[in-house]
Design a protein around this motif. Structure first.
Motif, PDB file in Angstrom:
ATOM      1  N   VAL A 163     -43.249  44.201 -16.333  1.00  0.00           N
ATOM      2  CA  VAL A 163     -43.400  42.809 -15.872  1.00  0.00           C
ATOM      3  C   VAL A 163     -43.184  42.748 -14.361  1.00  0.00           C
ATOM      4  N   VAL A 164     -42.115  43.378 -13.906  1.00  0.00           N
ATOM      5  CA  VAL A 164     -41.763  43.354 -12.480  1.00  0.00           C
ATOM      6  C   VAL A 164     -42.855  44.052 -11.661  1.00  0.00           C
ATOM      7  N   GLU A 165     -43.332  45.203 -12.150  1.00  0.00           N
ATOM      8  CA  GLU A 165     -44.382  45.940 -11.435  1.00  0.00           C
ATOM      9  C   GLU A 165     -45.669  45.119 -11.356  1.00  0.00           C
ATOM     10  N   ALA A 166     -46.033  44.476 -12.477  1.00  0.00           N
ATOM     11  CA  ALA A 166     -47.255  43.650 -12.499  1.00  0.00           C
ATOM     12  C   ALA A 166     -47.112  42.463 -11.554  1.00  0.00           C
ATOM     13  N   LEU A 167     -45.941  41.840 -11.574  1.00  0.00           N
ATOM     14  CA  LEU A 167     -45.689  40.656 -10.748  1.00  0.00           C
ATOM     15  C   LEU A 167     -45.785  40.983  -9.258  1.00  0.00           C
ATOM     16  N   ILE A 168     -45.090  42.030  -8.834  1.00  0.00           N
ATOM     17  CA  ILE A 168     -45.073  42.381  -7.412  1.00  0.00           C
ATOM     18  C   ILE A 168     -46.449  42.868  -6.958  1.00  0.00           C
ATOM     19  N   ALA A 169     -47.114  43.693  -7.789  1.00  0.00           N
ATOM     20  CA  ALA A 169     -48.436  44.211  -7.429  1.00  0.00           C
ATOM     21  C   ALA A 169     -49.452  43.086  -7.257  1.00  0.00           C
ATOM     22  N   THR A 170     -49.344  42.041  -8.078  1.00  0.00           N
ATOM     23  CA  THR A 170     -50.351  40.975  -8.078  1.00  0.00           C
ATOM     24  C   THR A 170     -50.024  39.843  -7.117  1.00  0.00           C
ATOM     25  N   GLU A 171     -48.765  39.424  -7.100  1.00  0.00           N
ATOM     26  CA  GLU A 171     -48.400  38.211  -6.370  1.00  0.00           C
ATOM     27  C   GLU A 171     -47.858  38.454  -4.962  1.00  0.00           C
ATOM     28  N   ASP A 172     -47.259  39.644  -4.724  1.00  0.00           N
ATOM     29  CA  ASP A 172     -46.538  39.794  -3.447  1.00  0.00           C
ATOM     30  C   ASP A 172     -46.169  41.261  -3.241  1.00  0.00           C
ATOM     31  N   HIS A 173     -47.161  42.104  -2.912  1.00  0.00           N
ATOM     32  CA  HIS A 173     -46.887  43.553  -2.903  1.00  0.00           C
ATOM     33  C   HIS A 173     -45.975  43.999  -1.757  1.00  0.00           C
ATOM     34  N   ARG A 174     -45.742  43.119  -0.766  1.00  0.00           N
ATOM     35  CA  ARG A 174     -44.782  43.458   0.308  1.00  0.00           C
ATOM     36  C   ARG A 174     -43.431  42.772   0.071  1.00  0.00           C
ATOM     37  N   PHE A 175     -43.169  42.372  -1.155  1.00  0.00           N
ATOM     38  CA  PHE A 175     -41.966  41.601  -1.501  1.00  0.00           C
ATOM     39  C   PHE A 175     -40.679  42.231  -0.946  1.00  0.00           C
ATOM     40  N   TYR A 176     -40.542  43.550  -1.076  1.00  0.00           N
ATOM     41  CA  TYR A 176     -39.304  44.212  -0.631  1.00  0.00           C
ATOM     42  C   TYR A 176     -39.273  44.436   0.882  1.00  0.00           C
ATOM     43  N   ARG A 177     -40.369  44.096   1.570  1.00  0.00           N
ATOM     44  CA  ARG A 177     -40.426  44.368   3.011  1.00  0.00           C
ATOM     45  C   ARG A 177     -40.398  43.110   3.870  1.00  0.00           C
ATOM     46  N   HIS A 178     -40.402  41.921   3.244  1.00  0.00           N
ATOM     47  CA  HIS A 178     -40.360  40.697   4.051  1.00  0.00           C
ATOM     48  C   HIS A 178     -39.063  39.921   3.783  1.00  0.00           C
ATOM     49  N   HIS A 179     -38.833  38.883   4.574  1.00  0.00           N
ATOM     50  CA  HIS A 179     -37.616  38.072   4.436  1.00  0.00           C
ATOM     51  C   HIS A 179     -37.955  36.649   4.001  1.00  0.00           C
ATOM     52  N   GLY A 180     -38.919  36.533   3.093  1.00  0.00           N
ATOM     53  CA  GLY A 180     -39.280  35.213   2.578  1.00  0.00           C
ATOM     54  C   GLY A 180     -40.698  34.814   2.925  1.00  0.00           C
ATOM     55  N   THR A 187     -57.601  42.039 -13.991  1.00  0.00           N
ATOM     56  CA  THR A 187     -57.409  41.903 -12.536  1.00  0.00           C
ATOM     57  C   THR A 187     -55.994  42.354 -12.164  1.00  0.00           C
ATOM     58  N   VAL A 188     -55.016  41.952 -12.980  1.00  0.00           N
ATOM     59  CA  VAL A 188     -53.616  42.359 -12.749  1.00  0.00           C
ATOM     60  C   VAL A 188     -53.485  43.874 -12.904  1.00  0.00           C
ATOM     61  N   LEU A 189     -54.099  44.435 -13.950  1.00  0.00           N
ATOM     62  CA  LEU A 189     -54.056  45.894 -14.154  1.00  0.00           C
ATOM     63  C   LEU A 189     -54.696  46.618 -12.962  1.00  0.00           C
ATOM     64  N   ALA A 190     -55.775  46.047 -12.427  1.00  0.00           N
ATOM     65  CA  ALA A 190     -56.440  46.651 -11.257  1.00  0.00           C
ATOM     66  C   ALA A 190     -55.516  46.652 -10.039  1.00  0.00           C
ATOM     67  N   GLN A 191     -54.738  45.579  -9.885  1.00  0.00           N
ATOM     68  CA  GLN A 191     -53.758  45.522  -8.788  1.00  0.00           C
ATOM     69  C   GLN A 191     -52.663  46.564  -8.988  1.00  0.00           C
ATOM     70  N   MET A 192     -52.254  46.762 -10.244  1.00  0.00           N
ATOM     71  CA  MET A 192     -51.235  47.783 -10.544  1.00  0.00           C
ATOM     72  C   MET A 192     -51.782  49.179 -10.239  1.00  0.00           C
ATOM     73  N   LEU A 193     -53.070  49.409 -10.524  1.00  0.00           N
ATOM     74  CA  LEU A 193     -53.715  50.680 -10.185  1.00  0.00           C
ATOM     75  C   LEU A 193     -53.731  50.862  -8.670  1.00  0.00           C
ATOM     76  N   LYS A 194     -54.104  49.794  -7.949  1.00  0.00           N
ATOM     77  CA  LYS A 194     -54.184  49.828  -6.485  1.00  0.00           C
ATOM     78  C   LYS A 194     -52.832  50.154  -5.848  1.00  0.00           C
ATOM     79  N   ARG A 195     -51.759  49.665  -6.488  1.00  0.00           N
ATOM     80  CA  ARG A 195     -50.402  49.886  -5.940  1.00  0.00           C
ATOM     81  C   ARG A 195     -49.703  51.094  -6.577  1.00  0.00           C
ATOM     82  N   ASP A 196     -50.488  51.954  -7.221  1.00  0.00           N
ATOM     83  CA  ASP A 196     -49.977  53.211  -7.817  1.00  0.00           C
ATOM     84  C   ASP A 196     -48.959  53.011  -8.936  1.00  0.00           C
ATOM     85  N   LYS A 197     -49.083  51.920  -9.672  1.00  0.00           N
ATOM     86  CA  LYS A 197     -48.217  51.697 -10.827  1.00  0.00           C
ATOM     87  C   LYS A 197     -48.908  52.118 -12.125  1.00  0.00           C
ATOM     88  N   LEU A 198     -50.215  52.398 -12.044  1.00  0.00           N
ATOM     89  CA  LEU A 198     -50.980  52.923 -13.175  1.00  0.00           C
ATOM     90  C   LEU A 198     -51.861  54.058 -12.667  1.00  0.00           C
TER      91      LEU A 198
END
Length: 257
Positions: free
Chosen positions: A70-87, A217-228
C-alpha cells in the motif's frame, strides 16, 4: 530596470499576502489535535458506554499494520519524492502550473498537502483558487514541522475516504476485500490507491473496467519506481479485480434509539 522593480514589488506583495494568510490556517495545536481526534462518547449515569459519535466509520491502524505494498503504491503514484521534500515539491508544483496554463490541468499536491485538505476540509476548502492552494501549502509546512514522515503516512492512510462510509485503509480493505490492511496484496493495494484519484469514478464495485485501468496505471508507476519487476507488472496487469465486497456497519450500541 523598471521590469525588475515591478517583479520585486510583485514578489514582495505576494510574500506579504502569504504572511497575512498564516493566521487563517490551522495552528500547530490544531494539527496535533487532528491526529488524535477521538469519538464523542455517550455514557450512562453508572458509567456504561451507550454510544460513540465519530466523523466516519474508521478503525485507526498503525503504519506497521498496513501492507508495505500500500505504502509503495501510494508513494509511487501520488508523491514519489515524498521522503525528499518538506511538505511542498517545488519541481512538481512548477510543472503542474505550466501544464495547467497550457490547458492540461494537473494536480501538484504532495501527500502532505492532500493530508492538510483531508484534516481541515472547512478551513482549507476545495475551490480551485490561489488562496486555497496557499492555505494548503502553509498547512502542509506546519504538518511537516510537527509530524515525522511515518506519522504523515499513517495519518493520511487512516483519514482518506473510500466510499460506502469507509474511512481509512483498514475499513477500505475490509469493505472491498474482506481482509485487514496488513494482508492486502500488490493488486489489491494498487486498486485502493488508484481510487484516491476519484473514488466514485474508479469505484471497483460499479465501474470495474475503469478500476482495472486505474489499478494498472498505479502498477505502471510502481514499475517505474522499481517497486515491481517487468515480469511482475506483466503478470499483475492481466489479472481481474477480485472483490469480496461487504459494507461495514457501525455497531448500534446498547441504546440504539
Amino acid at each position: 530596470e523598471p521590469l525588475l522593480h515591478f517583479l520585486l514589488l510583485g514578489l514582495a506583495l505576494f510574500l506579504l499576502y502569504v504572511l497575512i494568510l498564516i493566521p487563517f490556517t490551522p495552528t500547530i495545536s490544531d494539527i496535533r489535535k487532528a491526529k488524535k481526534e477521538q469519538p464523542a462518547l455517550v455514557m450512562s449515569a453508572d458509567g456504561k458506554l451507550l454510544a460513540e459519535f465519530k466523523r466516519g466509520n474508521r478503525d485507526w491502524v498503525k503504519l506497521s499494520e498496513v501492507s508495505p505494498h500500500v505504502v509503495e503504491a501510494l508513494i509511487a503514484t501520488e508523491d514519489h519524492r515524498f521522503y525528499r521534500h518538506h511538505g511542498l515539491d517545488w519541481r512538481r508544483t512548477a510543472s503542474s502550473i505550466f501544464l495547467t496554463l497550457s490547458g492540461d490541468p494537473q494536480g501538484g499536491s504532495t501527500l502532505t498537502q492532500q493530508l492538510a485538505r483531508n484534516l481541515f476540509p472547512e478551513e482549507i476548502g476545495r475551490a480551485r483558487s490561489l488562496n486555497r492552494k496557499l492555505k494548503e501549502a502553509i498547512t502542509a509546512l506546519k504538518i511537516e514541522a510537527v509530524y515525522s514522515k511515518d506519522e504523515i503516512l499513517e495519518t493520511y492512510l487512516n483519514t482518506v475516504p473510500f466510499l460506502y462510509n469507509a474511512y481509512g485503509i483498514e475499513m477500505a480493505a475490509r469493505t472491498y476485500f474482506d481482509k485487514p490492511a496488513s494482508r492486502l496484496n500488490v493488486q489489491e493495494s494498487a486498486t485502493l490507491v488508484g481510487m484516491l484519484k476519484g473514488t466514485s469514478y474508479y469505484n471497483p464495485v460499479l465501474k470495474p473496467e475503469r478500476a482495472v485501468e486505474r489499478r494498472n496505471t498505479v502498477l505502471a508507476q510502481m514499475l517505474k519506481r522499481d517497486k515491481l519487476s517487468p515480469q511482475q507488472f506483466e503478470a499483475l496487469k492481466k489479472k481481474p479485480i477480485r472483490l469480496d465486497f461487504e459494507r461495514q456497519s457501525e455497531p448500534p450500541g446498547p441504546a440504539s434509539h
